[in-house]
Design an enzyme around this catalytic site. Structure first.
Site, PDB file in Angstrom:
ATOM      1  N   SER A  35      23.162  -3.395 -10.204  1.00 56.47           N
ATOM      2  CA  SER A  35      22.131  -3.967  -9.552  1.00 56.47           C
ATOM      3  C   SER A  35      21.365  -3.220  -8.635  1.00 56.47           C
ATOM      4  O   SER A  35      21.956  -2.214  -8.000  1.00 56.47           O
ATOM      5  CB  SER A  35      22.419  -5.203  -9.028  1.00 56.47           C
TER       6      SER A  35
HETATM    7  N1  SAH Z   1      28.634  -5.117  -9.114  1.00 60.08           N
HETATM    8  C1  SAH Z   1      28.532  -4.473 -10.453  1.00 60.08           C
HETATM    9  C2  SAH Z   1      27.667  -4.939 -11.358  1.00 60.08           C
HETATM   10  C3  SAH Z   1      28.182  -4.558 -12.857  1.00 60.08           C
HETATM   11  S1  SAH Z   1      27.093  -5.711 -13.939  1.00 60.08           S
HETATM   12  C4  SAH Z   1      28.417  -2.980  -9.966  1.00 60.08           C
HETATM   13  O1  SAH Z   1      28.211  -2.493  -8.867  1.00 60.08           O
HETATM   14  O2  SAH Z   1      28.389  -1.963 -11.019  1.00 60.08           O
HETATM   15  C5  SAH Z   1      28.051  -7.089 -14.205  1.00 60.08           C
HETATM   16  C6  SAH Z   1      29.329  -7.133 -14.686  1.00 60.08           C
HETATM   17  O3  SAH Z   1      30.143  -8.231 -14.849  1.00 60.08           O
HETATM   18  C7  SAH Z   1      29.507  -6.415 -16.088  1.00 60.08           C
HETATM   19  O4  SAH Z   1      30.090  -5.231 -16.034  1.00 60.08           O
HETATM   20  C8  SAH Z   1      30.247  -7.536 -17.003  1.00 60.08           C
HETATM   21  O5  SAH Z   1      31.250  -6.985 -17.793  1.00 60.08           O
HETATM   22  C9  SAH Z   1      30.999  -8.335 -15.854  1.00 60.08           C
HETATM   23  N2  SAH Z   1      31.413  -9.732 -16.108  1.00 60.08           N
HETATM   24  C10 SAH Z   1      30.616 -10.474 -16.868  1.00 60.08           C
HETATM   25  N3  SAH Z   1      31.259 -11.665 -17.031  1.00 60.08           N
HETATM   26  C11 SAH Z   1      32.305 -11.389 -16.517  1.00 60.08           C
HETATM   27  C12 SAH Z   1      33.626 -12.243 -16.112  1.00 60.08           C
HETATM   28  N4  SAH Z   1      33.751 -13.690 -16.675  1.00 60.08           N
HETATM   29  N5  SAH Z   1      34.755 -11.837 -15.231  1.00 60.08           N
HETATM   30  C13 SAH Z   1      34.638 -10.469 -14.701  1.00 60.08           C
HETATM   31  N6  SAH Z   1      33.605  -9.466 -15.247  1.00 60.08           N
HETATM   32  C14 SAH Z   1      32.620 -10.352 -15.882  1.00 60.08           C
END
Ligand code: SAH
Length: 257
Positions: A98
């Site tokens: 993000s």
């Molecule tokens: N905070 C992260 C943002 C990653 S994008 C950063 O700093 O990079 C959001 C992430 O949520 C993705 O990697 C996706 O695989 C994960 N995600 C989606 N659904 C999820 C779930 N049920 N449990 C854990 N992770 C999940």
């Protein structure tokens, strides 16, 4: 504009428990040298922090954390030159990190929760970070919270985050591979739960694992162009939610891969 919606009821989700076990970054990185600091990246970070302050981020703890964590170390080499711009960037497998202003806004909201402080008075208590991705937000959280559990459903990203985070030696950050929709009961109760992927509603597990006085900060809404950042506070009489900014997040998915 805040729209208080008192006493929201949440549907119960039936989730199987995760098989995740905590991994201390420190344990796995004891042999690694501390992270070097380049003057150029420090200057870019300072400019990012000034921009965040202008955008309304006022909490000194948040600004300090953004000044400390080297965002360029979490993105692919092709994106390093854009690491301190206020944009989201690809991190592989169709996921994105993000933009800094959104991460900062969410962490500041978490820190403003009614009764979340660790007894030290300085930092947030225990936090669950759902959607580790590349690990950047988890590292920022580890600067402002006493203990952070960060959970990712995609093993490849979970492993990449472990590598990205290793040099930071964050002993209070625990990485988990599992389905964050079930929360992580072993770390509960949480002072805060922060979610980096958008679902349709908060699973009951999140509400149950939240401490009284704790706060969830998460995007909700399934269509990419119809999502909102939502704050859910838990108090002794129930939960209260406030719908805040329009946002764009990747979808929250169930199960692990
Ligand atoms: N905070 C992260 C943002 C990653 S994008 C950063 O700093 O990079 C959001 C992430 O949520 C993705 O990697 C996706 O695989 C994960 N995600 C989606 N659904 C999820 C779930 N049920 N449990 C854990 N992770 C999940």
């Amino acid at each position: 504009m805040q729209q208080p919606v008192p006493r929201v009821r949440f549907p119960v989700r039936l989730n199987s428990p995760t098989d995740a076990s905590p991994v201390s970054v420190r344990e796995r990185s004891a042999a690694m040298p501390p992270m070097g600091r380049s003057t150029a990246s420090q200057a870019a970070r300072s400019r990012m922090v000034q921009r965040l302050a202008k955008q309304g981020i006022a909490d000194a703890r948040v600004l300090r954390a953004f000044d400390t964590v080297e965002r360029h170390r979490f993105v692919d080499s092709a994106w390093v030159s854009q690491a301190y711009e206020d944009i989201s960037l690809p991190i592989g497998l169709g996921q994105t990190i993000s933009k800094p202003s959104v991460v900062a806004r969410m962490i500041e909201l978490l820190l403003q929760a009614p009764a979340l402080m660790h007894p030290s008075g300085e930092s947030l208590g225990r936090v669950l970070d759902i959607g580790t991705g590349c690990g950047y937000q988890a590292a920022v959280l580890a600067c402002v919270a006493h203990e952070v559990y960060s959970i990712e459903r995609l093993r490849v990203l979970h492993e990449r985050a472990r590598i990205n985070l290793r040099p930071f030696r964050l002993a209070n950050l625990h990485l988990l591979h599992g389905d964050g929709m079930a929360g992580y009961p072993k770390g509960a109760p949480y002072a805060g739960i922060i979610v980096a992927a958008s679902g349709s509603s908060a699973p009951m597990a999140w509400i149950e694992q939240l401490a009284v006085g704790g706060r969830i900060v998460a995007p909700f809404g399934s269509a990419q162009d119809n999502q909102a950042l939502v704050v859910i506070d838990k108090n002794i009489t129930g939960v209260q939610q406030c719908i805040l900014d329009a946002v764009r997040f990747v979808p929250l998915k169930s199960g692990i891969a």
